[in-house]
Enzyme design. Structure first.
Site, PDB file in Angstrom:
ATOM      1  N   GLU A 324      43.136 -58.628 -34.607  1.00 24.33           N
ATOM      2  CA  GLU A 324      42.025 -59.459 -34.132  1.00 24.33           C
ATOM      3  C   GLU A 324      40.948 -59.628 -35.193  1.00 24.33           C
ATOM      4  O   GLU A 324      39.758 -59.472 -34.929  1.00 24.33           O
ATOM      5  CB  GLU A 324      41.435 -58.870 -32.846  1.00 24.33           C
ATOM      6  CG  GLU A 324      42.450 -58.776 -31.732  1.00 24.33           C
ATOM      7  CD  GLU A 324      41.876 -58.303 -30.402  1.00 24.33           C
ATOM      8  OE1 GLU A 324      40.896 -57.555 -30.419  1.00 24.33           O
ATOM      9  OE2 GLU A 324      42.429 -58.696 -29.369  1.00 24.33           O
ATOM     10  N   ASP A 398      47.487 -55.732 -23.085  1.00 19.97           N
ATOM     11  CA  ASP A 398      46.095 -55.354 -23.304  1.00 19.97           C
ATOM     12  C   ASP A 398      45.390 -54.938 -22.020  1.00 19.97           C
ATOM     13  O   ASP A 398      44.608 -55.714 -21.483  1.00 19.97           O
ATOM     14  CB  ASP A 398      45.353 -56.542 -23.938  1.00 19.97           C
ATOM     15  CG  ASP A 398      43.965 -56.164 -24.397  1.00 19.97           C
ATOM     16  OD1 ASP A 398      43.633 -54.979 -24.335  1.00 19.97           O
ATOM     17  OD2 ASP A 398      43.224 -57.066 -24.820  1.00 19.97           O
ATOM     18  N   GLU A 426      37.510 -53.858 -18.183  1.00 21.14           N
ATOM     19  CA  GLU A 426      37.451 -55.188 -18.796  1.00 21.14           C
ATOM     20  C   GLU A 426      38.230 -56.243 -18.008  1.00 21.14           C
ATOM     21  O   GLU A 426      37.780 -57.374 -17.856  1.00 21.14           O
ATOM     22  CB  GLU A 426      38.011 -55.079 -20.223  1.00 21.14           C
ATOM     23  CG  GLU A 426      38.163 -56.405 -20.935  1.00 21.14           C
ATOM     24  CD  GLU A 426      38.759 -56.253 -22.332  1.00 21.14           C
ATOM     25  OE1 GLU A 426      39.074 -55.109 -22.739  1.00 21.14           O
ATOM     26  OE2 GLU A 426      38.929 -57.278 -23.011  1.00 21.14           O
TER      27      GLU A 426
END
Ligand code: GCW
Length: 734
Positions: A324, A398, A426
């Site tokens: 990323e 993820d 998240e």
């Protein structure tokens, strides 16, 4: 009034419905000066040493009347102060200190070195792991005593917390014979905290670390943070975000980290930092960060020496590289092992560890994102230095609400693999959705990798027993911030708690942990515990139902990850969209990861690959993770896929509604402050669960072109409405 309960909790609930009577009763309470207990804002976490009911006090007080506990080190002093604090809170008595066991009712605490009385007893300390401990009730001289003992001071501290937990949860003390050893050496929190005090994916306020005021001002919360972690066996903390800022390695910040390390040290917690791979360029003035360059190697060696001079027991470095947009060895044509080994060599002389993350997916790589970590890391097995651990997320994508276990587990026998769980939610509704993650982590830890043989569960890989790993570790991405309740919500504290307890022993039952936590955090009444734990235990399945039923994944809002957005497409890269992952079309839905598709299933051991790859055998919870399935496919319930999806989305919303009712039903047993906060959050969760259901159904119906099954309400709004919602300031996104 029940101990520890606010006024609202203490007055008879039956009157609540009849408001004039209720008011009169309330006035009466007030007139007789029934004091509300200390405001219950959740700050005390599970270390809530409110006075126990008289019945328990009558049992415990005589047994703990005297304390034989020399406190010859900072850790023993911390243990002693915790024990005194706990006993004086729970029993309203501070035990007398005695040199020798003078009478019945003594608690003997320490190591054989620190407490001469302990050195004379046969306690079975030899077989304990570092930081392990025993708690026993036994005859000492003419008296029955409680002995809390360990080989090292941190073990003593852990034993003290365990003992207090026994009292907090009303356990009997008769014939206590507890012997606890940790299964995993490094039990760590990973803070994704930035130097400007924002927290990546943080939903509980600002970072706890007040970098600006450090090192001179030490917020008392740092000590309470350390107490809480020690109470559940956490022994390491990475202070900074894996999306790292090189500045944390400059002297000014190292001294700030040193100040925190000093606070944490007595509690057995070692500090780690994240290393930005390009730091030699950014703060070192070099032209390159190439790990093969001698000047770069020297820079890191010098940096390590500098760090260890400031923080002698520094744990080591955690690194996110070539992922990323983070810099890494691949920028110079080197691989992950080259990068990790260079850092490992630098910290090795000081006993440091490098933790290298396997959360990588390349920019150019057009292959299924789920396959990339395995493809990059398996060829490197055996190539890492012995002070490197590779840290792998629980699943290959993820931290989705549910993922099958990561195929790397079991596939790197010569490289110690650490688990990375995410405590912060998240992808699970942030702080306002009540989701107990213990049950999901248990599901992952108990999963059998079949590598090299049946019975090789993830827990056994992590504890080193399958591959004889010399080093073992488990990490949780922290959900802790400056909010008064630490974790953003009362129930999110349970996830911090369960993470620590599972890190200590990954075979524990998540339900038993929920029970412990509820008893310590709220109330010991068996009915209350049963209802509240029941609500927690169905909460994970509920969020999976209303967000990601049947193995759907990555269908959340872009960037901030808030709310449903299965329509997300376009943008910088395909694997940051939702359509890449659900692949809905006129025929069906789901990501074909079998041989006819990306063949990601082949990364699992043969028996698992065969199961996941077979439409008939795949556990239904992973159906659309591995298969593209026709809309009219008959699922195990007998319903066709489309109807089953609608059914599950709806079931998720219904479960949240039930959770809300359960919580209303226990109102009389919870202090008003915490009850109200949880109730309000459950209402938010119910609305957002409905939103997830409705938006998802509205969107997927444009492909299935099928009506909703009879009796199921249509979405409240049009698809365009859901698509138009925009949340530029959703929290946690930086
Ligand atoms: O889950 C994703 C997050 C990023 C995070 C990244 C990672 C720290 O959306 O915010 O960055 O994973 O784990 O590295």
């Amino acid at each position: 009034m029940a101990p520890g309960h606010g006024l609202g909790g203490g007055c008879a609930p039956a009157f609540r419905a009849i408001s004039p009577l209720w008011l009169a009763f309330w006035a009466l309470c007030a007139a007789f000066a029934v004091q509300p207990a200390v405001a219950e804002d959740g700050y005390d976490l599970w270390l809530r040493y409110r006075s126990l009911p008289a019945e328990q006090r009558a049992i415990y007080a005589p047994a703990t009347a005297q304390l034989v506990m020399p406190a010859s080190s900072p850790t023993l002093a911390a243990a002693k102060s915790e024990l005194s604090r706990g006993l004086s809170g729970l029993l309203s008595q501070t035990p007398a200190n005695v040199e020798r066991v003078a009478a019945a009712g003594a608690v003997l605490v320490g190591t054989p070195q620190s407490n001469p009385q302990i050195s004379q007893l046969e306690l079975g300390l030899k077989g304990l792991s570092p930081q392990g401990y025993v708690i026993r009730q036994q005859r000492v001289g003419d008296h029955t005593s409680i002995v809390i003992a360990a080989n090292d001071d941190v073990g003593v501290l852990y034993g003290v917390f365990h003992f207090l937990r026994l009292l907090q949860t009303h356990q009997p003390l008769q014939n206590l014979a507890i012997s606890e050893s940790s299964r995993i050496q490094l039990r760590m929190l990973n803070h994704w905290d930035n130097l400007d005090r924002t927290v990546e994916r943080g939903y509980s306020g600002a970072s706890l670390w007040d970098w600006h005021k450090l090192p001179d001002y030490l917020d008392p919360r740092y000590t309470d943070y350390a107490r809480a972690n020690a109470s559940i066996g956490i022994n390491a903390t990475v202070l900074t975000n894996v999306n790292a800022n090189a500045l944390v390695l400059t002297p000014a910040y190292l001294h700030k980290a040193e100040a925190l390390a000093k606070v944490f040290r007595p509690y057995g917690i070692r500090v780690f930092l994240t290393a930005r791979f390009s730091a030699p360029v950014e703060i070192g003035g070099l032209k390159t960060a190439d790990p093969a360059d001698p000047a770069v190697q020297k820079w890191w060696r010098d940096k390590a020496a500098e760090i260890y001079k400031i923080i002698p027991d520094f744990g080591g470095l955690l690194v996110k590289a070539n992922s990323e947009g983070q810099p890494g060895p691949q920028d110079y044509g080197r691989n992950h092992a080259d990068g990790a080994n260079m850092l490992a060599d630098a910290v090795k002389p000081f006993g440091g560890t490098v933790i290298w993350r396997a959360f990588v997916y390349s920019h150019e790589q057009p292959d299924d994102r789920a396959k990339q970590a395995y493809d990059e890391f398996v060829p490197l097995d055996g190539k890492f230095r012995d002070n490197v651990l590779v840290q792998v997320k629980n699943g290959a994508i993820d931290f989705q609400p549910r993922e099958p276990f990561h195929p790397l587990f079991g596939a790197m026998p010569k490289t110690p693999l650490a688990m990375e769980f995410q405590i912060t939610k998240e992808y699970l509704g942030f702080a306002t959705h009540l989701v107990y993650l213990g049950s999901f982590w248990e599901e992952v830890l108990r999963a059998d990798t079949y590598r090299p043989r049946k019975g090789s569960t993830i827990a056994k890989i992590l504890d080193g027993s399958v591959h004889n790993y010399a080093r073992t570790a488990i990490a949780g991405v922290a959900n802790i911030g400056s909010d008064r309740n630490w974790s953003g919500s009362q129930f999110d504290q349970a996830n911090w708690y369960a993470f620590g307890r599972l890190a200590w022993n990954p075979t524990l039952s998540s339900k038993a942990l929920a029970e412990e936590w509820v008893r310590m955090t709220f109330f010991n009444d068996p009915k209350f515990v049963e209802r509240t734990v029941g609500m927690m235990m169905k909460s994970h399945e509920a969020v999976v139902d209303y967000m990601n039923p049947l193995g759907l994944h990555h269908v959340m809002g872009r960037g901030h990850h808030y709310g449903p957005a299965p329509w997300v497409e376009g943008g910088p890269r395909a694997d940051w969209t939702a359509v890449y992952f659900h692949r809905a079309d006129a025929k069906g839905i789901g990501f074909d990861r079998t041989k006819t598709g990306s063949n990601a299933v082949a990364q699992y051991a043969a028996p698992i690959a065969a199961e996941f790859g077979d439409l008939k055998r795949v556990p239904e919870q992973f159906l659309l993770w591995f298969h593209h399935v026709p809309w009219d496919y008959r699922t195990r319930s007998g319903r066709i896929l489309w109807d089953e999806l609608v059914y599950r989305y709806t079931r998720g919303v219904d479960t949240v509604r039930e959770m809300s009712q359960t919580w209303q039903g226990v109102a009389s047993q919870v202090d008003v402050e915490r009850h109200a906060e949880v109730a309000a959050f459950l209402k938010i969760q119910e609305n957002e669960a409905q939103w997830w259901r409705d938006a998802s159904i509205a969107y997927f119906q444009t492909f299935s072109k099928r009506p909703l099954p009879a009796g199921f309400a249509p979405p409240e709004h049009s698809l365009d409405y859901y698509k138009s919602l925009d949340f530029p300031y959703a929290p946690g996104h930086h």
